[in-house]
Design an enzyme around this catalytic site. Structure first.
Site, short mmCIF file in Angstrom:
data_model
loop_
_atom_site.label_atom_id
_atom_site.label_comp_id
_atom_site.label_asym_id
_atom_site.label_seq_id
_atom_site.Cartn_x
_atom_site.Cartn_y
_atom_site.Cartn_z
N HIS A 52 97.23 28.88 11.79
CA HIS A 52 95.93 28.17 11.27
C HIS A 52 95.29 29.24 10.12
CE1 HIS A 52 91.64 27.16 10.74
NE2 HIS A 52 91.92 25.97 11.55
N GLU A 54 96.03 21.26 6.54
CA GLU A 54 94.18 21.62 6.57
C GLU A 54 94.32 22.41 5.22
OE1 GLU A 54 93.30 21.32 10.80
OE2 GLU A 54 94.00 23.28 10.43
#
Ligand code: PGA
Length: 268
Positions: free
Chosen positions: A97, A169
């Site tokens: 992430h 993302e």
């Protein structure tokens, strides 16, 4: 076709809050037809076992971990390993992430090692990739994320790749300071990811400021197989609404495929 709808809680929720959310989800889903919608929830490490336990009666919901070390065990103070998160009930491991890449020194190399370790233990790696705002402004989104994916998945065999999930993302779209991406902005990176990886991995997900107003449109983008959601899903009501939106999108897709097949039959 599977439509994935997952949430990571990041560094939020006590054990009591986590258990309430998970129990509430199990109750809400009992007896409900999910079609091809695949829910998953990624609590902080402290709550993985409690959430897995609370969802024992609802095994359709997969539980994950937000991170795991590449080594099996050893002198790695503060870390948890893939076998440990698996032991707690995790079936998915989120890897790379942008918050971990930015604040905790995750590199392409550590991401690659974690993907390999996750696969070796039979869990599903959820590989997160995304470009910073400057790269997006210069039109380089697709090339940037293709590079990240290529470096993370280098050397894997087809069978291993088929178990990997990728979450695109964009960094500029994530979190409180993020700006929701438009459908037009996401078309190019998803076309790139779809062309190179779409048929080789288990799914391509979108994440970053997903909310109840944009979820249906995001699911309509070519090559988007699901959503990976932060804030909107931290309240159970929000997550349940997202599952409903995904169920409708999935049903609409199935109808389109049927209609197309009917048309082909007629032409024959
Ligand atoms: P957000 O978080 O939905 O709150 O923007 C997304 C993520 O970081 O995965």
């Amino acid at each position: 076709m599977t439509v994935w709808v997952g949430t990571s809680w990041k560094m939020n929720k006590t054990l009591a809050e986590a258990t309430d959310w998970a129990r509430g989800l199990a109750e809400a889903l009992a007896g409900r037809d999910l079609g091809d919608v695949q829910p998953f929830v990624i609590p902080p490490a402290t709550a993985i076992a409690a959430v897995a336990q609370a969802l024992a009666e609802e095994p359709r919901v997969l539980v994950g971990a937000q991170n795991a070390h590449w080594a099996e065990a050893g002198a790695w103070t503060g870390e948890v390993s893939v076998p440990q998160v698996a032991d707690a009930g995790a079936r998915i491991v989120e890897i790379g992430h942008s918050e971990r890449r930015e604040h905790f020194g995750e590199t392409d190399e550590t991401v690659r090692a974690k993907v390999a370790a996750t696969l070796a233990h039979g869990l599903v790696p959820l590989l997160c990739v995304g470009e910073p705002a400057e790269v997006q402004a210069a039109g380089g989104s697709g090339a940037h994320v293709l590079g990240q994916v290529e470096r993370a998945l280098a050397g894997l065999e087809a069978e291993q790749l088929s178990r990997v999930l990728i979450a695109y993302e964009p960094i500029w779209a994530i979190g409180e300071h993020g700006r929701p991406a438009t459908v037009a902005e996401l078309a190019e990176p998803f076309a790139a990811l779809g062309a190179h990886w779409g048929s080789r991995v288990a799914g391509l997900l979108y994440g970053g400021s997903v909310n109840l107003d944009n979820a249906a449109d995001l699911l309509g983008i070519d090559h988007v197989d699901g959503l990976f959601v932060g804030r909107t899903a931290w309240r159970l009501e929000g997550y349940l609404r997202l599952l409903e939106i995904a169920r409708s999108a999935e049903a609409a897709r199935a109808r389109t495929i049927n209609d197309e097949n009917d048309d082909k039959e007629k032409v024959k």
